[in-house]
Structure formats: structure tokens, C-alpha cells
Design a protein around this motif. Sequence first.
Motif, PDB file in Angstrom:
ATOM      1  N   LEU A  44      -6.228 -10.789 -23.632  1.00  0.00           N
ATOM      2  CA  LEU A  44      -5.084 -10.170 -24.202  1.00  0.00           C
ATOM      3  C   LEU A  44      -5.620  -9.177 -25.176  1.00  0.00           C
ATOM      4  O   LEU A  44      -4.648  -8.189 -25.487  1.00  0.00           O
ATOM      5  N   TYR A  45      -6.623  -9.008 -25.631  1.00  0.00           N
ATOM      6  CA  TYR A  45      -7.258  -8.094 -26.578  1.00  0.00           C
ATOM      7  C   TYR A  45      -7.878  -6.759 -25.728  1.00  0.00           C
ATOM      8  O   TYR A  45      -8.465  -5.963 -26.393  1.00  0.00           O
ATOM      9  N   ARG A  75     -11.394 -10.321 -32.443  1.00  0.00           N
ATOM     10  CA  ARG A  75     -10.368  -9.460 -32.251  1.00  0.00           C
ATOM     11  C   ARG A  75     -10.943  -7.932 -32.588  1.00  0.00           C
ATOM     12  O   ARG A  75     -11.347  -7.789 -33.728  1.00  0.00           O
ATOM     13  N   GLN A  79      -6.424  -3.777 -33.103  1.00  0.00           N
ATOM     14  CA  GLN A  79      -5.725  -4.636 -32.320  1.00  0.00           C
ATOM     15  C   GLN A  79      -4.948  -5.725 -33.422  1.00  0.00           C
ATOM     16  O   GLN A  79      -5.471  -6.125 -34.293  1.00  0.00           O
ATOM     17  N   THR A  80      -3.781  -6.177 -32.959  1.00  0.00           N
ATOM     18  CA  THR A  80      -2.845  -7.113 -33.801  1.00  0.00           C
ATOM     19  C   THR A  80      -3.353  -8.315 -33.220  1.00  0.00           C
ATOM     20  O   THR A  80      -3.665  -8.583 -32.209  1.00  0.00           O
ATOM     21  N   SER A  81      -3.448  -9.284 -34.389  1.00  0.00           N
ATOM     22  CA  SER A  81      -3.795 -10.700 -34.168  1.00  0.00           C
ATOM     23  C   SER A  81      -2.975 -11.410 -33.058  1.00  0.00           C
ATOM     24  O   SER A  81      -1.669 -11.096 -32.900  1.00  0.00           O
ATOM     25  N   LEU A  82      -3.361 -12.381 -32.345  1.00  0.00           N
ATOM     26  CA  LEU A  82      -2.611 -13.040 -31.362  1.00  0.00           C
ATOM     27  C   LEU A  82      -1.343 -13.744 -31.936  1.00  0.00           C
ATOM     28  O   LEU A  82      -0.290 -13.739 -31.571  1.00  0.00           O
ATOM     29  N   GLU A  84      -0.064 -12.851 -34.806  1.00  0.00           N
ATOM     30  CA  GLU A  84       1.236 -11.844 -35.147  1.00  0.00           C
ATOM     31  C   GLU A  84       1.804 -11.702 -33.959  1.00  0.00           C
ATOM     32  O   GLU A  84       3.231 -11.454 -33.873  1.00  0.00           O
ATOM     33  N   ARG A  85       1.190 -11.277 -32.701  1.00  0.00           N
ATOM     34  CA  ARG A  85       1.698 -10.895 -31.543  1.00  0.00           C
ATOM     35  C   ARG A  85       2.958 -12.105 -31.151  1.00  0.00           C
ATOM     36  O   ARG A  85       3.820 -11.846 -30.664  1.00  0.00           O
ATOM     37  N   LEU A  86       2.436 -13.186 -31.220  1.00  0.00           N
ATOM     38  CA  LEU A  86       3.421 -14.545 -31.186  1.00  0.00           C
ATOM     39  C   LEU A  86       4.479 -14.847 -32.150  1.00  0.00           C
ATOM     40  O   LEU A  86       5.083 -15.833 -31.740  1.00  0.00           O
TER      41      LEU A  86
END
Length: 91
Positions: A44-45, A75, A79-82, A84-86
Motif C-alpha cells: 500500500l506504500y 513507511r 507517505q501517510t500512515s495506514l 491515518e489512511r484508514l
Amino acid sequence: MNQQLSEHEQSLIGEIVDGAIEAVFRWGVIVDLKLSRVGLIDALYIDDGDCYQVGDRVSCYLDCFDERKDKFILRPPGQTSLAERLGRVGE
């Protein structure tokens, strides 16, 4: 605190760490951090233009330790952390 990790490893969470790429898969990149466990850059990154190759040196944020995967989650900078993304920040 994770009892599986040394104090030094716990102190690295949230910091930028350096390592060498050990393996590249569709599901992610395995990074040798010279710690008790390897790191994982989740797919995802990884953007379409990214080119990771075995032996390359990388610098990433050490986001956390995933007990289920028994790996440090890495990460790439920018990149935005997972979490934060979720939308799971602060849970």
C-alpha cells in the motif's frame, strides 16, 4: 510496550531507520534493519513509479511492530500512515 522488543528497538518507533532490501514481493518489500526482526514496506506504500531492488539501501519511518506478522512496519518518508489512511488515528 511490546515485551518482544528491546528498549532500543522500542525507542526507534516513530524514527527514521536505515536498512538494506532483502526481498521484493507483490505484497511488499522486506528490509534488513539489523534489529531482532526485519521490516516490511507494505504494498500500500509502494507507488507505480517506485523501483525497489534487492541490495538497495532505504530510509523509512519505523511505524510500529506488528505482532501477527512478526515484523516492523515501515513507511517511506512522504507517505501517510495506514492508520491515518484508514481513519484510525487516536483509537
